[in-house]
Design a protein around this motif. Structure first.
Motif, PDB file in Angstrom:
ATOM      1  N   PRO A 146      17.693   1.984  71.529  1.00 59.54           N
ATOM      2  CA  PRO A 146      17.731   0.560  71.212  1.00 59.54           C
ATOM      3  C   PRO A 146      17.579  -0.266  72.487  1.00 59.54           C
ATOM      4  O   PRO A 146      17.726   0.252  73.601  1.00 59.54           O
ATOM      5  CB  PRO A 146      19.127   0.370  70.606  1.00 59.54           C
ATOM      6  CG  PRO A 146      19.950   1.431  71.234  1.00 59.54           C
ATOM      7  CD  PRO A 146      19.007   2.603  71.446  1.00 59.54           C
ATOM      8  N   GLN A 147      17.307  -1.551  72.329  1.00 62.03           N
ATOM      9  CA  GLN A 147      17.314  -2.438  73.492  1.00 62.03           C
ATOM     10  C   GLN A 147      18.748  -2.451  74.014  1.00 62.03           C
ATOM     11  O   GLN A 147      19.704  -2.538  73.249  1.00 62.03           O
ATOM     12  CB  GLN A 147      16.883  -3.846  73.093  1.00 62.03           C
ATOM     13  CG  GLN A 147      16.793  -4.780  74.262  1.00 62.03           C
ATOM     14  CD  GLN A 147      16.269  -6.163  73.867  1.00 62.03           C
ATOM     15  OE1 GLN A 147      15.861  -6.386  72.729  1.00 62.03           O
ATOM     16  NE2 GLN A 147      16.289  -7.088  74.806  1.00 62.03           N
ATOM     17  N   GLY A 170      21.730  -4.285  72.405  1.00 63.89           N
ATOM     18  CA  GLY A 170      21.626  -5.725  72.187  1.00 63.89           C
ATOM     19  C   GLY A 170      20.600  -6.344  73.105  1.00 63.89           C
ATOM     20  O   GLY A 170      19.858  -5.654  73.799  1.00 63.89           O
ATOM     21  N   ASN A 171      20.605  -7.678  73.119  1.00 64.83           N
ATOM     22  CA  ASN A 171      19.622  -8.407  73.930  1.00 64.83           C
ATOM     23  C   ASN A 171      20.338  -9.317  74.918  1.00 64.83           C
ATOM     24  O   ASN A 171      21.551  -9.213  75.099  1.00 64.83           O
ATOM     25  CB  ASN A 171      18.678  -9.207  73.017  1.00 64.83           C
ATOM     26  CG  ASN A 171      19.441 -10.146  72.106  1.00 64.83           C
ATOM     27  OD1 ASN A 171      20.481 -10.685  72.484  1.00 64.83           O
ATOM     28  ND2 ASN A 171      18.935 -10.351  70.906  1.00 64.83           N
ATOM     29  N   GLY A 172      19.592 -10.224  75.511  1.00 63.67           N
ATOM     30  CA  GLY A 172      20.137 -11.109  76.535  1.00 63.67           C
ATOM     31  C   GLY A 172      21.300 -11.967  76.081  1.00 63.67           C
ATOM     32  O   GLY A 172      22.096 -12.411  76.901  1.00 63.67           O
ATOM     33  N   SER A 173      21.447 -12.209  74.796  1.00 61.53           N
ATOM     34  CA  SER A 173      22.544 -13.052  74.315  1.00 61.53           C
ATOM     35  C   SER A 173      23.783 -12.244  73.925  1.00 61.53           C
ATOM     36  O   SER A 173      24.819 -12.818  73.600  1.00 61.53           O
ATOM     37  CB  SER A 173      22.072 -13.894  73.125  1.00 61.53           C
ATOM     38  OG  SER A 173      21.743 -13.053  72.034  1.00 61.53           O
ATOM     39  N   THR A 174      23.692 -10.914  73.973  1.00 63.78           N
ATOM     40  CA  THR A 174      24.811 -10.064  73.548  1.00 63.78           C
ATOM     41  C   THR A 174      26.037 -10.269  74.433  1.00 63.78           C
ATOM     42  O   THR A 174      27.158 -10.387  73.931  1.00 63.78           O
ATOM     43  CB  THR A 174      24.392  -8.586  73.546  1.00 63.78           C
ATOM     44  OG1 THR A 174      23.288  -8.436  72.653  1.00 63.78           O
ATOM     45  CG2 THR A 174      25.520  -7.683  73.103  1.00 63.78           C
ATOM     46  N   CYS A 175      25.860 -10.328  75.747  1.00 63.39           N
ATOM     47  CA  CYS A 175      27.005 -10.508  76.649  1.00 63.39           C
ATOM     48  C   CYS A 175      27.725 -11.812  76.321  1.00 63.39           C
ATOM     49  O   CYS A 175      28.957 -11.830  76.205  1.00 63.39           O
ATOM     50  CB  CYS A 175      26.556 -10.489  78.108  1.00 63.39           C
ATOM     51  SG  CYS A 175      25.886  -8.896  78.664  1.00 63.39           S
TER      52      CYS A 175
END
Length: 185
Positions: A146-147, A170-175
């Motif tokens: 996954p990403q 997840g992606n850049g907004s996961t954090c």
């Protein structure tokens, strides 16, 4: 030790062996003393723990750490570089088995900067399904990666070291969604 227990022990040892000079009463007394000492240590630890918690509440503990005060999603270098975590899901509060796996690589002194390698390590573990993050497939199968995104863990992360990197699907907004700073690695 009862008299019957002592008699049984003497019969088990037999009379054909050289006499064994055991002071069974002294052995039994030492056992009682050890249990008493362990009990006192446990009670002392509990009292100190409660005192520390109470003292922390009175002194304003619960104030956010520097990591927790950082704006979620902000780029932050990890403070702890000797351990990192591969997460199965984007959930820092879960204590489910196999939710995350600690990764630490030791050198001669037992300390190595694992942070620079953690994205590669977690990607490889997803591809080989080393931590059973995905349903098992036939042997030799390459699993979907996954990403992945790297965040710096705060004290809110269950069973993890604050300041270490956690790699999540997840992606850049996961954090930011997790309330964590993004790891600058």
């Amino acid at each position: 030790m009862t008299t019957d227990d002592k008699d049984l022990l003497i019969r088990a040892l037999g009379t054909d062996e050289p006499p064994l000079q055991l002071d069974l009463d002294a052995i039994e007394a030492r056992g009682h003393a050890r249990r008493r000492t362990r009990g006192l240590i446990a009670v002392t630890a509990a009292v100190l723990g409660v005192g520390a918690i109470a003292g922390g509440v009175v002194l304003g503990a619960g104030a956010p750490s520097a990591l927790e005060a950082a704006a979620p999603g902000t780029l932050v270098p990890p403070a702890e570089r000797n351990i990192a975590y591969c997460y199965q899901t984007a959930d820092i509060g879960s204590t489910a088995p196999n939710q995350h796996v600690a990764i630490g690589v030791g050198g001669r002194d037992g300390r190595v900067d694992v942070t620079g390698q953690i994205m590669q390590i977690c990607s490889g573990s997803w591809q080989s399904n080393a931590y059973d993050f995905q349903p098992r497939q036939a042997a030799g199968t390459s699993y979907r990666i996954p990403q992945l995104v790297a965040c710096v863990l705060t004290g809110k992360a269950a069973n993890a070291t604050e300041g270490a990197v956690g790699v999540f699907p997840g992606n850049g907004s996961t954090c930011a969604a997790l309330g964590l700073p993004t790891a600058q690695i």
